[in-house]
Design an enzyme around this catalytic site. Structure first.
Site, PDB file in Angstrom:
ATOM      1  N   LYS A  74       0.827  -1.207   0.000  1.00 22.90           N
ATOM      2  CA  LYS A  74       0.000   0.000   0.000  1.00 22.90           C
ATOM      3  C   LYS A  74       0.862   1.258   0.000  1.00 22.90           C
ATOM      4  CE  LYS A  74      -2.405   0.233   3.603  1.00 22.90           C
ATOM      5  NZ  LYS A  74      -1.305   0.964   4.278  1.00 22.90           N
ATOM      6  N   THR A  76       3.978   1.351  -0.950  1.00 30.95           N
ATOM      7  CA  THR A  76       4.679   1.300  -2.235  1.00 30.95           C
ATOM      8  C   THR A  76       3.808   1.878  -3.342  1.00 30.95           C
ATOM      9  OG1 THR A  76       5.844  -0.694  -1.498  1.00 30.95           O
ATOM     10  CG2 THR A  76       5.859  -0.235  -3.860  1.00 30.95           C
ATOM     11  N   ARG A  97       2.753   7.915   6.487  1.00 30.31           N
ATOM     12  CA  ARG A  97       3.072   7.852   7.913  1.00 30.31           C
ATOM     13  C   ARG A  97       4.538   7.514   8.134  1.00 30.31           C
ATOM     14  NH1 ARG A  97      -0.544   3.210   9.684  1.00 30.31           N
ATOM     15  NH2 ARG A  97       0.061   2.527   7.610  1.00 30.31           N
ATOM     16  N   LYS A 108       7.056  -7.244   9.911  1.00 34.79           N
ATOM     17  CA  LYS A 108       6.904  -6.638   8.601  1.00 34.79           C
ATOM     18  C   LYS A 108       8.191  -6.082   8.024  1.00 34.79           C
ATOM     19  CE  LYS A 108       3.559  -4.282   7.088  1.00 34.79           C
ATOM     20  NZ  LYS A 108       2.588  -3.191   6.851  1.00 34.79           N
ATOM     21  N   ALA A 276      -3.111   1.408  12.467  1.00 33.79           N
ATOM     22  CA  ALA A 276      -4.503   1.365  12.017  1.00 33.79           C
ATOM     23  C   ALA A 276      -5.300   0.260  12.689  1.00 33.79           C
ATOM     24  CB  ALA A 276      -4.566   1.189  10.512  1.00 33.79           C
ATOM     25  N   PHE A 304      -3.430  -0.647   6.697  1.00 29.16           N
ATOM     26  CA  PHE A 304      -4.048  -1.966   6.552  1.00 29.16           C
ATOM     27  C   PHE A 304      -5.218  -1.917   5.564  1.00 29.16           C
ATOM     28  CE2 PHE A 304      -2.136  -2.581  10.907  1.00 29.16           C
ATOM     29  CZ  PHE A 304      -1.134  -3.432  10.471  1.00 29.16           C
ATOM     30  N   PHE A 384       3.208  -8.757  -8.670  1.00 31.31           N
ATOM     31  CA  PHE A 384       4.343  -9.553  -8.201  1.00 31.31           C
ATOM     32  C   PHE A 384       4.794 -10.468  -9.349  1.00 31.31           C
ATOM     33  CE2 PHE A 384       2.904  -7.949  -4.285  1.00 31.31           C
ATOM     34  CZ  PHE A 384       3.818  -8.231  -3.280  1.00 31.31           C
ATOM     35  N   TRP A 412       6.796  -1.222  -8.511  1.00 39.41           N
ATOM     36  CA  TRP A 412       7.852  -1.812  -7.685  1.00 39.41           C
ATOM     37  C   TRP A 412       9.075  -2.129  -8.540  1.00 39.41           C
ATOM     38  CZ3 TRP A 412      10.530  -6.468  -7.387  1.00 39.41           C
ATOM     39  CH2 TRP A 412      11.221  -6.703  -6.186  1.00 39.41           C
TER      40      TRP A 412
END
Length: 559
Positions: A74, A76, A97, A108, A276, A304, A384, A412
């Site tokens: 998110k 990214t 954030r 993470k 969140a 999230f 991906f 990405w």
């Protein structure tokens, strides 16, 4: 290609501009920047105050479906979309954030984007950055120290030590500190009592900093914090302890937004970081409002899935700050759809069309939820390399069946060049005039009805399970004048229910509310649901085990 390099290697290879040059591109003069080295700076309060008469740009929210434990990109996508908008000639600015050290060293890892869509300097943003989180931790624990000190020196306010609700915080996952006993060791150490620690990103002071409009509002909100109750059960406020002024002093620089840049030199505000799943999950109002005065398009994120981040962004942040988003991007990944379709984490790399089809119900639920707020939706498929064409076609067809468009994004691996299609679509939707934002519930309904509204309309639950103690506490707060506040739901990020293993789009479940907490300074009531913890723990093998310095003193293992 990004596959050949780690995130940190890509970030180190970026050609950064001096932060003064990034500021000048936004019209911020060098004298209004407070540099932290060559590549990051805070923006002065006086400059922020000079922006009030400018028109606002368009606000774009990036949210997501329910994620896998590693997250679905998110941040990214937020960064990539900002770069993509600049690439197609638009004046765009990113608001995200600040990452917490807890998940950085936990499960993470870093949270500054990834691949060729990152905010930089990546290592510093993920670690101590400009010291904002340390200042918030200090201000929070200063108040805690002043509470115990007041009780020690005679307790003139008649505080009931059994009813002190203000806990301590630290910016680390540490389950051992969830429940502690303080002041042991004899008379000179005070009066023993039970308390505990939360993680800094769950601190009410973090929420206050992110919702305050200016330094004066910050100090007022700090004074409004309810720290506990007297023997007669009347509330005790931080201002009763004369703690609000000192806390505001500790936070005087932390409240100023941080300016950095992306790998492609797009300006970015990185400021504030409430979780969140246990807080409201949005960057600061000050940063967002300043960005809207400085750019035509502001891309921001909410933590999230949309059941948590977007719901709180709309019902708390937008309600409190008067923001009106023009569009929302829902990030989906094939692997998260497969997990929501019942595939185990270890098997997500293999093609499974039926699981993608089954998992699309989760995406559909999030689309439906965002529509309830009157905000147009676009789906971004964060690509991906393990995704197959057949799997992507399933997501596109499902989204089209709901009347929306899903766009494959390869930011990405390719940076802004991989997200141009989404950027064009966002501009078109944001300027279509279709947005008609409305919060989910009215201020006037009861606190319990607000909780029930979120449970039934966002989580699709059947009912709220709350014992008499919880209901009585909500009723007492309403009598005390807090009934108009919005609610902040604290629950697992992995499911619409409170059971993290219940994936997809469940309905008819019961949502237990085990505890409620009043955040009077922040301006909301927290409802803690199920087994969610306000102080997370570390996994069996935390990311910290892989982070170290190399022979040249550079950080390794931080993504």
């Amino acid at each position: 290609m990004a596959e050949d390099k780690s995130d940190i290697e890509i970030a180190r290879g970026a050609s950064l501009k001096p932060i003064q040059e990034i500021g000048e591109a936004l019209g911020i003069p060098p004298a209004s920047l407070l540099p932290y080295g060559h590549d990051k700076a805070k923006i002065s309060a006086s400059f922020l105050g000079s922006l009030q008469d400018r028109e606002d740009g368009k606000l774009i929210l990036v949210t997501a479906i329910n994620p896998t434990p590693a997250g679905e990109g998110k941040t990214t996508t937020t960064v990539g979309l900002g770069d993509g908008l600049r690439r197609i000639g638009e004046n765009a600015l990113i608001c995200v954030r600040e990452p917490s050290l807890g998940p950085c060293f936990g499960m993470k890892g870093g949270a500054a984007g990834g691949g060729y869509a990152q905010v930089v300097p990546m290592e510093e943003i993920n670690l101590h950055f400009t010291g904002d989180f340390h200042a918030i931790t200090t201000a929070h624990n200063l108040l805690a120290a002043m509470i115990d000190n007041h009780i020690y020196w005679g307790n003139a306010l008649d505080i009931d030590p059994r009813r002190v609700t203000w806990r301590r915080v630290m910016d680390m996952n540490d389950r051992a500190l969830r429940g502690v006993v303080t002041s042991l060791g004899g008379v000179s150490n005070g009066f023993p009592r039970e308390t505990g620690f939360d993680i800094t990103v769950a601190s009410e002071i973090m929420a206050i900093l992110c919702l305050a409009s200016d330094p004066a509002d910050l100090e007022k909100r700090l004074g409004d914090i309810v720290i506990g109750y007297r023997y007669d059960k009347s509330a005790v406020y931080a201002r009763d302890l004369n703690a609000d002024g000192a806390m505001a002093v500790v936070l005087k620089e932390a409240i100023q937004p941080n300016l950095v840049q992306t790998i492609e030199n797009t300006p970015a505000f990185v400021h504030g970081g409430p979780f969140a799943n246990i807080a409201h999950g949005c960057n600061s109002v000050i940063a967002t409002k300043a960005a809207l005065k400085l750019a035509d398009y502001v891309v921001t994120e909410a933590g999230f899935g949309a059941d948590l981040g977007a719901e709180k962004f709309f019902n708390i942040k937008c309600r409190k700050a008067g923001l009106r988003p023009a569009a929302s991007v829902i990030v989906a990944t094939v692997r998260a759809l497969k997990m929501n379709g019942g595939v185990a984490k270890e098997a997500l790399g293999a093609e499974d069309i039926s699981a993608v089809q089954k998992g699309c119900s989760n995406l559909g639920r999030h689309i439906e939820n965002v529509r309830q707020f009157g905000v147009p939706v676009i789906v971004a498929i964060n690509h991906f390399h393990t995704d197959t064409d057949a799997e992507i076609d399933v997501v596109k067809a499902y989204t089209a069946s709901l009347g929306e468009e899903a766009i494959v994004c390869r930011h990405w691996a390719h940076g802004s060049a991989g997200i141009e299609e989404l950027a064009h679509k966002v501009v078109a939707v944001a300027n279509s005039g279709k947005a008609d934002f409305t919060p989910l519930y009215r201020d006037e309904i009861s606190l319990f009805d607000k909780i029930e509204t979120v449970v039934k309309r966002i989580y699709h639950g059947a009912e709220v399970a709350a014992d008499a103690r919880v209901r009585d506490q909500l009723a007492e707060w309403e009598k005390a004048g807090y009934g108009h506040l919005p609610v902040c739901m604290a629950k697992t990020q992995y499911s619409f229910s409170t059971n993290p293993a219940l994936r997809g789009a469940p309905s008819g479940h019961i949502v237990p509310v085990r505890e409620v907490r009043l955040s009077a300074g922040a301006g909301f009531v927290v409802a803690i649901c199920g087994e969610v913890m306000t102080m997370p723990g570390l996994p069996r093998h935390p990311a910290a085990e892989r982070i170290r310095l190399d022979a040249e003193g550079r950080i390794e293992g931080l993504f």
